[in-house]
Structure formats: structure tokens, C-alpha cells
Design an enzyme around this catalytic site. Structure first.
Site, short mmCIF file in Angstrom:
data_model
loop_
_atom_site.label_atom_id
_atom_site.label_comp_id
_atom_site.label_asym_id
_atom_site.label_seq_id
_atom_site.Cartn_x
_atom_site.Cartn_y
_atom_site.Cartn_z
N CYS A 6 -35.88 -18.14 7.68
CA CYS A 6 -34.94 -18.30 6.56
C CYS A 6 -34.99 -17.06 5.65
O CYS A 6 -34.49 -16.02 6.02
CB CYS A 6 -35.20 -19.61 5.83
SG CYS A 6 -33.81 -20.14 4.81
N HIS B 198 -35.82 -23.56 9.62
CA HIS B 198 -37.22 -23.83 9.26
C HIS B 198 -37.93 -24.56 10.40
O HIS B 198 -38.05 -25.79 10.38
CB HIS B 198 -37.27 -24.69 7.99
CG HIS B 198 -36.86 -23.97 6.76
ND1 HIS B 198 -37.77 -23.34 5.94
CD2 HIS B 198 -35.65 -23.78 6.20
CE1 HIS B 198 -37.13 -22.79 4.92
NE2 HIS B 198 -35.84 -23.04 5.07
N GLU C 141 -41.01 -24.83 11.01
CA GLU C 141 -42.26 -25.46 10.55
C GLU C 141 -42.08 -26.91 10.12
O GLU C 141 -43.05 -27.65 10.00
CB GLU C 141 -42.88 -24.63 9.41
CG GLU C 141 -42.17 -24.71 8.08
CD GLU C 141 -40.91 -23.87 7.94
OE1 GLU C 141 -40.34 -23.86 6.84
OE2 GLU C 141 -40.50 -23.21 8.93
#
Length: 198
Positions: free
Chosen positions: A84, A179, A181
């Protein structure tokens, strides 16, 4: 192995968890270190530049010269993954969807052109499924996401989404506009296996 995470702002803890879990899955013994100062770059095997507010991150790091030191390390071969806002920092060209040229500070190390807030503001955030070359199928969360709209030179997209490229690799660098994660460790496993362990 020691993976650093730029820990100024953003999804630091989520990346820490994903890296530790990826190392466990790969059977690799290693450490995760938060990078807040230039000295923290020493001894790293790779670094992750997380999402967050890109202008705030730049403002908070510019006085310490941390970004210049990071640029030098990655330019000299340190494997780097930017998610990002991290993808924004890695890009050679950055514009905002509404404002156009922003003059925002960037590392400028990857042959990609990024448009900030490409899909709109917070309420236009969304999730979708991407089948990423070499990585597999992942649930991708786009939060006030940028888009990689152009690549050149040795940069190569690993997936397309409409008219942009959510994942691009170039040599020792991996840029993602979503994202990972938040939903998967597959991207972190791939980063460790294919860029860090090279």
C-alpha cells in the site's frame, strides 16, 4: 535471518505476526526487528515497508535521514517488500487521483507509476480475490489503496486487476497495493523464499 519492518506508522504488528508465522511454516529460524532509526537497518536480510498514511510516514522519517539510508540499502540489494503506502514509496512516479502531482517524497527505486487513492477514499475500500503468479490465490484487502498503473524496464507484474497491477516485482523489490498481512501469509512466505533467501 532478520527481517525488518519500517515501524513509524501503519500495520507493523500485523506484518510482524505474518513474518513470524511465515518463518515457522518455512521452517526458518529468524528474527523480526522494528526499524525506526538508521542503525536499525544494520544486519537485515530483508525489509517490509508497511501501509499507513504515506505523507505522515515520510514526514516522520525525513528529518532522521532514515529514508535516504533505506533507499541506499535497497538500491544496493537489500530485499524489500512495500505494501500500500510502501508501494507508493518505492515508485519512481507518484500522482494523486484528484490532486495530480503532489511533490510527495518517495524512495523512487522501482520502475512503476503509482496513483494514490486510485479507488477513492475510505468508504471505497474493498476486498477481492487475486490469483498471483508464483504465490497463489489470496484474498486482497484494498484500503484507500493506490494502484500501479504503469511499469517499465525490469519491473514485471505478477497479476493484473482491470487496468492496473496490484503486485509487481523488480529484482530485489516487491510492491503490492493491497494489505496481504490482513488475510494471508502466502505473500510473506514468497518474499522470504524468493527474494530474501536468494
Amino acid at each position: 535471518m532478520k527481517i525488518g519492518i519500517l515501524a513509524v506508522q501503519g500495520d507493523v504488528e500485523e506484518h510482524e505476526y505474518a513474518v513470524k508465522k511465515a518463518m515457522d511454516e518455512l521452517g526458518i529460524s529468524g528474527d523480526v526487528a522494528r526499524v525506526k532509526r538508521i542503525d536499525d537497518l544494520r544486519g537485515l536480510s530483508g525489509i517490509i515497508i508497511p501501509g499507513g498514511e504515506s505523507t505522515s510516514i515520510w514526514r516522520l522519517t525525513s528529518k532522521s535521514n532514515l529514508m535516504n539510508a533505506l533507499r541506499d540499502e535497497v538500491s544496493n540489494g537489500l530485499p524489500a517488500m512495500g505494501t500500500c503506502a510502501g508501494a507508493i514509496f518505492m515508485a519512481r512516479e507518484v500522482k494523486d487521483r484528484i490532486m495530480g502531482e503532489t511533490g510527495q517524497g518517495v524512495l523512487g527505486i522501482m520502475n512503476i507509476s503509482v496513483v494514490r487513492n486510485f479507488y477513492g477514499r475510505q468508504r471505497e475500500s474493498f476486498e477481492t480475490t487475486l490469483n498471483i503468479e508464483g504465490i497463489g490465490t489470496v484474498r486482497a484487502v484494498f484500503i484507500r489503496a493506490p494502484a500501479i498503473v504503469k511499469y517499465w524496464g525490469s519491473a514485471k507484474p505478477l497479476v493484473a486487476y482491470g487496468d492496473n497491477y496490484p503486485v509487481v516485482i523488480e529484482n530485489n523489490m516487491l510492491a503490492l497495493t493491497f494489505h496481504p498481512e490482513l488475510t494471508t501469509i502466502l505473500v510473506h512466505e514468497w518474499f522470504i523464499s524468493n527474494l530474501v533467501k536468494k
